[in-house]
Scaffold this motif. Structure first.
Motif, PDB file in Angstrom:
ATOM      1  N   VAL A 155       0.640  -1.201   0.057  1.00  0.00           N
ATOM      2  CA  VAL A 155       0.058   0.111   0.016  1.00  0.00           C
ATOM      3  C   VAL A 155       0.956   1.165  -0.082  1.00  0.00           C
ATOM      4  CG1 VAL A 155      -1.888   1.438   1.314  1.00  0.00           C
ATOM      5  CG2 VAL A 155      -1.896  -1.239   1.440  1.00  0.00           C
ATOM      6  N   LEU A 156       0.537   2.154  -1.008  1.00  0.00           N
ATOM      7  CA  LEU A 156       1.368   3.275  -0.908  1.00  0.00           C
ATOM      8  C   LEU A 156       0.440   4.485  -0.692  1.00  0.00           C
ATOM      9  CD1 LEU A 156       3.720   2.723  -4.101  1.00  0.00           C
ATOM     10  CD2 LEU A 156       4.209   2.625  -1.688  1.00  0.00           C
ATOM     11  N   ARG A 157       0.599   5.280   0.214  1.00  0.00           N
ATOM     12  CA  ARG A 157      -0.380   6.542   0.255  1.00  0.00           C
ATOM     13  C   ARG A 157       0.787   7.871   0.226  1.00  0.00           C
ATOM     14  NH1 ARG A 157      -5.190   5.960   2.255  1.00  0.00           N
ATOM     15  NH2 ARG A 157      -5.868   3.734   2.655  1.00  0.00           N
ATOM     16  N   PHE A 158       0.062   8.644  -0.547  1.00  0.00           N
ATOM     17  CA  PHE A 158       0.595   9.984  -0.714  1.00  0.00           C
ATOM     18  C   PHE A 158      -0.419  11.125  -0.537  1.00  0.00           C
ATOM     19  CE2 PHE A 158       2.406   7.071  -3.772  1.00  0.00           C
ATOM     20  CZ  PHE A 158       3.643   7.302  -3.467  1.00  0.00           C
ATOM     21  N   TRP A 159       0.049  12.156   0.124  1.00  0.00           N
ATOM     22  CA  TRP A 159      -0.882  13.385   0.325  1.00  0.00           C
ATOM     23  C   TRP A 159      -1.172  14.012  -1.010  1.00  0.00           C
ATOM     24  CZ3 TRP A 159      -3.673  12.886   4.336  1.00  0.00           C
ATOM     25  CH2 TRP A 159      -3.389  12.513   5.551  1.00  0.00           C
ATOM     26  N   GLU A 160      -2.049  14.730  -1.082  1.00  0.00           N
ATOM     27  CA  GLU A 160      -2.162  15.789  -2.401  1.00  0.00           C
ATOM     28  C   GLU A 160      -1.175  16.833  -2.341  1.00  0.00           C
ATOM     29  OE1 GLU A 160      -6.040  17.742  -2.362  1.00  0.00           O
ATOM     30  OE2 GLU A 160      -5.554  18.616  -0.119  1.00  0.00           O
ATOM     31  N   HIS A 161      -0.512  17.185  -1.235  1.00  0.00           N
ATOM     32  CA  HIS A 161       0.284  18.393  -1.501  1.00  0.00           C
ATOM     33  C   HIS A 161       1.787  17.863  -1.865  1.00  0.00           C
ATOM     34  CE1 HIS A 161       0.836  17.038   2.832  1.00  0.00           C
ATOM     35  NE2 HIS A 161       2.088  17.210   2.584  1.00  0.00           N
ATOM     36  N   GLU A 162       2.032  16.623  -1.744  1.00  0.00           N
ATOM     37  CA  GLU A 162       3.373  16.069  -2.376  1.00  0.00           C
ATOM     38  C   GLU A 162       3.801  16.429  -3.593  1.00  0.00           C
ATOM     39  OE1 GLU A 162       4.675  12.323  -0.092  1.00  0.00           O
ATOM     40  OE2 GLU A 162       2.711  12.209   0.569  1.00  0.00           O
ATOM     41  N   PRO A 163       4.844  16.439  -3.718  1.00  0.00           N
ATOM     42  CA  PRO A 163       5.352  16.707  -5.427  1.00  0.00           C
ATOM     43  C   PRO A 163       4.841  15.437  -6.289  1.00  0.00           C
ATOM     44  CG  PRO A 163       7.014  17.312  -4.063  1.00  0.00           C
ATOM     45  CD  PRO A 163       5.979  16.687  -3.059  1.00  0.00           C
ATOM     46  N   ALA A 164       4.028  15.603  -7.175  1.00  0.00           N
ATOM     47  CA  ALA A 164       3.702  14.562  -8.219  1.00  0.00           C
ATOM     48  C   ALA A 164       4.768  13.927  -8.678  1.00  0.00           C
ATOM     49  CB  ALA A 164       2.619  15.041  -9.115  1.00  0.00           C
ATOM     50  N   ASP A 165       5.936  14.381  -9.093  1.00  0.00           N
ATOM     51  CA  ASP A 165       6.913  13.655  -9.729  1.00  0.00           C
ATOM     52  C   ASP A 165       7.700  12.736  -8.796  1.00  0.00           C
ATOM     53  OD1 ASP A 165       7.960  16.057  -8.352  1.00  0.00           O
ATOM     54  OD2 ASP A 165       9.562  16.370  -9.527  1.00  0.00           O
ATOM     55  N   LYS A 166       8.026  13.153  -7.415  1.00  0.00           N
ATOM     56  CA  LYS A 166       8.338  12.281  -6.625  1.00  0.00           C
ATOM     57  C   LYS A 166       7.380  11.106  -5.973  1.00  0.00           C
ATOM     58  CE  LYS A 166      11.512  15.622  -4.538  1.00  0.00           C
ATOM     59  NZ  LYS A 166      12.065  16.169  -3.324  1.00  0.00           N
ATOM     60  N   CYS A 167       6.253  11.299  -6.104  1.00  0.00           N
ATOM     61  CA  CYS A 167       5.358  10.127  -5.932  1.00  0.00           C
ATOM     62  C   CYS A 167       5.329   9.192  -7.008  1.00  0.00           C
ATOM     63  CB  CYS A 167       3.850  10.837  -5.738  1.00  0.00           C
ATOM     64  SG  CYS A 167       3.650  12.056  -4.398  1.00  0.00           S
ATOM     65  N   ALA A 168       5.359   9.759  -8.373  1.00  0.00           N
ATOM     66  CA  ALA A 168       5.218   8.835  -9.426  1.00  0.00           C
ATOM     67  C   ALA A 168       6.859   7.992  -9.582  1.00  0.00           C
ATOM     68  CB  ALA A 168       5.216   9.754 -10.759  1.00  0.00           C
ATOM     69  N   ALA A 169       7.792   8.904  -9.217  1.00  0.00           N
ATOM     70  CA  ALA A 169       9.028   7.923  -9.259  1.00  0.00           C
ATOM     71  C   ALA A 169       9.161   7.010  -8.249  1.00  0.00           C
ATOM     72  CB  ALA A 169      10.272   8.970  -9.102  1.00  0.00           C
TER      73      ALA A 169
END
Length: 134
Positions: free
Chosen positions: A100-114
């Motif tokens: 399970v990977l959870r990200f907050w909406e404010h996190e940089p999208a490029d880092k989340c995608a990587a």
């Protein structure tokens, strides 16, 4: 409440676009487990990776959540229930062998995608090694 999007939010769409550009394919707003009445924002079935992009208000972000000024009891209980459901979802998916990977909406999208791409590739590689050994 009707106007609140449960899927296709801007942060989610941006992350999806970046993950797709890396050549990864996934299911959108899908149930990772058939019996679980919850959907993940991105689901990589063979790799067993479920990705959630959580809104800061609705999921109680420790950095950005601000308690409402009106009807505080209702909204605070609603957000607390969402957080409890998120933890329950994480536990159930983990017990079933999912990452399970959870990200907050404010996190940089490029880092989340990587991060998503790296984890999916890692799980795929370990599955290939397991097949070769067995």
């Amino acid at each position: 409440m009707q106007a609140i999007r449960s899927r296709d939010t801007k942060p989610e769409q941006l992350i999806r676009r970046l993950v797709h550009a890396q050549g990864l394919r996934y299911r959108v707003a899908a149930k990772p487990l058939p019996g679980l009445r919850r959907t993940a924002d991105l689901v990589f079935r063979p790799a067993k990776v479920a990705v959630f992009v959580d809104g800061c208000y609705w999921h109680g972000c420790p950095e950005h959540y601000v308690s409402p000024k009106t009807n505080t009891g209702y909204w605070s209980d609603k957000v607390a229930g969402n957080v409890a459901r998120d933890r329950d979802t994480d536990q159930r998916l983990t017990e079933a062998g999912w990452l399970v990977l959870r990200f907050w909406e404010h996190e940089p999208a490029d880092k989340c995608a990587a991060h998503i791409a790296a984890e999916v590739e890692r799980r795929r590689a370990s599955a290939r090694v397991s097949k070769e050994d067995g």
